[in-house]
Structures are given as C-alpha cells and as structure tokens.
Design a protein around this motif. Sequence first.
Motif, PDB file in Angstrom:
ATOM      1  N   ALA A 353       0.835  -1.208   0.000  1.00  0.00           N
ATOM      2  CA  ALA A 353       0.000   0.000   0.000  1.00  0.00           C
ATOM      3  C   ALA A 353       0.865   1.253   0.000  1.00  0.00           C
ATOM      4  N   LYS A 354       0.441   2.248  -0.756  1.00  0.00           N
ATOM      5  CA  LYS A 354       1.140   3.525  -0.802  1.00  0.00           C
ATOM      6  C   LYS A 354       0.390   4.610  -0.039  1.00  0.00           C
ATOM      7  N   THR A 355      -0.878   4.331   0.286  1.00  0.00           N
ATOM      8  CA  THR A 355      -1.696   5.303   1.009  1.00  0.00           C
ATOM      9  C   THR A 355      -2.456   4.594   2.120  1.00  0.00           C
ATOM     10  N   ALA A 356      -2.989   5.373   3.062  1.00  0.00           N
ATOM     11  CA  ALA A 356      -3.809   4.808   4.131  1.00  0.00           C
ATOM     12  C   ALA A 356      -5.050   4.130   3.554  1.00  0.00           C
ATOM     13  N   GLN A 357      -5.615   4.726   2.507  1.00  0.00           N
ATOM     14  CA  GLN A 357      -6.794   4.148   1.865  1.00  0.00           C
ATOM     15  C   GLN A 357      -6.494   2.748   1.333  1.00  0.00           C
ATOM     16  N   GLU A 358      -5.353   2.604   0.656  1.00  0.00           N
ATOM     17  CA  GLU A 358      -4.991   1.294   0.113  1.00  0.00           C
ATOM     18  C   GLU A 358      -4.763   0.282   1.227  1.00  0.00           C
ATOM     19  N   ARG A 359      -4.126   0.724   2.308  1.00  0.00           N
ATOM     20  CA  ARG A 359      -3.887  -0.185   3.432  1.00  0.00           C
ATOM     21  C   ARG A 359      -5.216  -0.664   4.018  1.00  0.00           C
ATOM     22  N   LEU A 360      -6.169   0.226   4.173  1.00  0.00           N
ATOM     23  CA  LEU A 360      -7.477  -0.156   4.698  1.00  0.00           C
ATOM     24  C   LEU A 360      -8.207  -1.090   3.735  1.00  0.00           C
ATOM     25  N   GLN A 361      -8.024  -0.886   2.443  1.00  0.00           N
ATOM     26  CA  GLN A 361      -8.619  -1.796   1.457  1.00  0.00           C
ATOM     27  C   GLN A 361      -8.081  -3.214   1.649  1.00  0.00           C
ATOM     28  N   HIS A 362      -6.787  -3.319   1.866  1.00  0.00           N
ATOM     29  CA  HIS A 362      -6.177  -4.630   2.057  1.00  0.00           C
ATOM     30  C   HIS A 362      -6.658  -5.268   3.364  1.00  0.00           C
ATOM     31  N   GLU A 363      -6.734  -4.464   4.423  1.00  0.00           N
ATOM     32  CA  GLU A 363      -7.150  -5.006   5.702  1.00  0.00           C
ATOM     33  C   GLU A 363      -8.611  -5.445   5.679  1.00  0.00           C
ATOM     34  N   LEU A 364      -9.450  -4.723   4.958  1.00  0.00           N
ATOM     35  CA  LEU A 364     -10.850  -5.137   4.849  1.00  0.00           C
ATOM     36  C   LEU A 364     -10.947  -6.467   4.117  1.00  0.00           C
ATOM     37  N   ALA A 365     -10.180  -6.626   3.043  1.00  0.00           N
ATOM     38  CA  ALA A 365     -10.182  -7.904   2.321  1.00  0.00           C
ATOM     39  C   ALA A 365      -9.714  -9.034   3.240  1.00  0.00           C
ATOM     40  N   ALA A 366      -8.697  -8.754   4.058  1.00  0.00           N
ATOM     41  CA  ALA A 366      -8.134  -9.783   4.934  1.00  0.00           C
ATOM     42  C   ALA A 366      -9.116 -10.209   6.021  1.00  0.00           C
ATOM     43  N   VAL A 367      -9.770  -9.263   6.671  1.00  0.00           N
ATOM     44  CA  VAL A 367     -10.691  -9.636   7.752  1.00  0.00           C
ATOM     45  C   VAL A 367     -11.969 -10.256   7.191  1.00  0.00           C
ATOM     46  N   THR A 368     -12.373  -9.824   5.999  1.00  0.00           N
ATOM     47  CA  THR A 368     -13.548 -10.439   5.369  1.00  0.00           C
ATOM     48  C   THR A 368     -13.239 -11.885   5.009  1.00  0.00           C
ATOM     49  N   PHE A 369     -12.025 -12.124   4.495  1.00  0.00           N
ATOM     50  CA  PHE A 369     -11.635 -13.493   4.194  1.00  0.00           C
ATOM     51  C   PHE A 369     -11.659 -14.361   5.452  1.00  0.00           C
ATOM     52  N   LYS A 370     -11.191 -13.808   6.584  1.00  0.00           N
ATOM     53  CA  LYS A 370     -11.149 -14.583   7.826  1.00  0.00           C
ATOM     54  C   LYS A 370     -12.539 -15.091   8.195  1.00  0.00           C
ATOM     55  N   GLU A 371     -13.530 -14.233   8.074  1.00  0.00           N
ATOM     56  CA  GLU A 371     -14.898 -14.662   8.389  1.00  0.00           C
ATOM     57  C   GLU A 371     -15.352 -15.748   7.422  1.00  0.00           C
TER      58      GLU A 371
END
Length: 423
Positions: A353-371
């Motif tokens: 990620a190059k921005t906070a927005q991109e980092r949050l996009q990645h983290e949302l994908a990761a936690v959604t996958f966990k569920e």
Amino acid sequence: MPHFPKPSAGSWTEQYPELGTAPVNYRDSIDPAHYEAEREAIFKKTWLNIGRVEQVPRVGNYFTKELAVADTSIVVVRGKDKEIRAFHNLCRHRGNKLVWNDYPGEEVSGTCRQFTCKYHAWRYDLEGALTFVQQESEFFDLDKSEFGLKQVRCEIWEGFVFINLDQDAEPLKQYLGDLAKGIEGYPFHEMTEVFSYKAEIGSNWKLFIDAFAEFYHAPVLHQKQATKEEADKLLGYGFEAIHYEIKSPHSMISTWGGMAPPKDPGMVKPIERVLRSGLFGPWERPDIEGVAPDRLPPGLNPAGHRAWGVDSFHFFPNFMLLVWAPGWYLTYHYWPTAVNRHIFESKLYFVPAKTAQERLQHELAAVTFKEYALQDSNTLEATQTMLKSRAVLDFPLNDQEILLRHLHKVAGDYVKEHTHAAG
C-alpha cells in the motif's frame, strides 16, 4: 440450462472418464491406517511448498517449517553464495533440534552467521557444513566433513520455495507440469504485503481442500457475506464455474466474481462501498505489469470470459494458489497432524500500500476473508464428527464437485501405488 458452456462430453466430470460418476467413498478421511499410508506415500514423496523467497531475502536469513505429517522440521536458509537451501533441522551430534527459540514446536525465523546447537554448541555454517565441535579431541576419528547438516531437496518456482523429502524425486518444474507453466510470469514478486492466518482444524486435510475446490456451497454457506437481497439472488441463481482443468495430480477451477468495482454498489455492504474493497479485494487493480486482463499469462482465465473473477489452482498434495482478477493472490496450505486434524494456513498477498486508503482496502479484504474461512472450517469440523460414525460413507458428487472427485482418487492412487511397491 447451464449458465456457462460445458465440454462436448456433456459435463466437466465426463470429460475425464477415469474419474467416473459414481458416489465417492470418504473412508479415506477417517481411517487411521489410510492416513498413515498417506504420510509415507504422499507427504514424504511429493513436492511441498513451504514458503517464498521473500522470507529469506539476504544472506543469513532463515525460517523453519514444522512437518508433523513427515515427522521432521525443516530449516530454510540463504547461504553466503546467495543460494537457498533446506536442511533437516537436526544437529548431527545427538539429534537435538538445531534451530528453535523458547518452544521446540514453534516455527521461528531470523538472521545468523552460523547455526549453533543449544545442547553441546556444535556449529554449522550457512551451507550446512559442520565447522566447530566442542572438545573435539574427546571424539574418536571424527571427520567433520562427514557430519554436516542433512540436506533436503529444495527448488524454487516463481519465488515459491518447495522441498521434497525424496532425494530421487523428479525435478520440481516437471512435477508441477503444464498447469504451473501456464501461470509463469505473473508478478507474484511484486505482491509483498502479506496478511497471514493459521489455525488448527478438527477435520481431515482433504476435507478442507474439498471445501475450497468447489464454490457450489458459496451461495448457501456464505449468504451473510453479501447483502440479503444479493444473497437471495445468488441462492436462486446457484453456482457454475466457467472452466475446470485437470493435469493430474494437479487441477484448477476458474470462476466468475470479483468484479472491480461491482456493477451496482448497492450489491455490497456500506463499508465495502466506502473503502472500495471487500472479499474479492480492492476494486482498483494495482499499477504494475502483468495484472491487466490483456496482459495475463495464458493459464489465467483460460476460458477468456469477461466475467472472470478468480482462478484457484490446487498443486497436489496440499498447496492452493488463487489469483484474483483485481490483481492480488491468496495461498492455502493444509498440514495434516492426525487423521482428523490439520493445520490450515492462509496468506493474502498485495502490492504494498502507498496510502492509508490502500492499506485499509487490504485489511478489509483480509478480515472479510477470515470470516469466510471460519464459516468453512466450522462446517468441516461438523462433517468430520459425522463421517466417523460410518453410518454413510458413499456420497454423490455433482459436476461442480469434479475437483473433489479428482483429489480423493489421486490421493488413493498414491497410497495404492506405494502399498503395491512396498510388497
């Protein structure tokens, strides 16, 4: 009527007549003797992915991998000559585990100039040679050159580190075959931001592969991953894949989904609309070479379908690699610890990620996958509890479950061939 074209044979399964269409017997998932045979015939004979080159980027970097299914631990290290090697994680003096920290069963990583045994301080260089023996004069005719670390076959494919405990095994690329060749050149090396999950699952290792080798269950089991209106629509629509391919012992499924962005933002939950991300990853593709639809390696989206979302490759026995249309990838590993238990590992890989927005996009994908994964694992534990009743062991599989049929046949064939060879 099928939603997508099927082969001229009439179905995906009938395209591979050696698989048959009869119910499949699941005794292989509950029989302790069969599991012991799998350990010898499969996990001690085939190529196993245990990591990536990014884990050992510099000289002296190392990591360990616990392989309970093969009764060993492996240490992978980058030597002074920049080569990556793998060794049994075992001191040649009295067999103590060589590389570990506070708890011998835990995997570790780090950097060193040499490996020193905690028990009697024997030392080994990064290429595995024995370099120092405490009180060497007390030994009898000890030739240090004969007591280096026990090396393990180690080869690299597209940055993925594989080991094989069989010194006579065919080369890795030959083993992976055309299915792997078709995706060579994908920019895996660019995707170095990693989110990792690891859990012990109360099911046979093949059952979890079964769950991720078909999406027939997705509209039912994962209804809450979508808005209710969209979930109801998907349930009524059902599931069909775009394409299946079997290059035994490996296989793949190509399916729709993962559109970035979705046709209608109302199809997804509010947080997904705000962050422009979700289960299928960020809505915008990263700005790197090799992820645009017209620049993909030939093995990705083999049907050339405009609705393509993800290709899931199963490299036998226990490595799954999923390449998503929006430009990221996911790996699954299933490490057996008993006939009814295994360690499940998953990693999500993104372009950093190059921005906070991109980092949050990645983290949302990761936690959604966990569920998503938790829903599967919980269901598999319920499956295992009833299979052991042996009340029913033969189960019908539909055309969307072709890769399950293939997996159980291949695993069974490995066991049969090994048993026959053993006499």
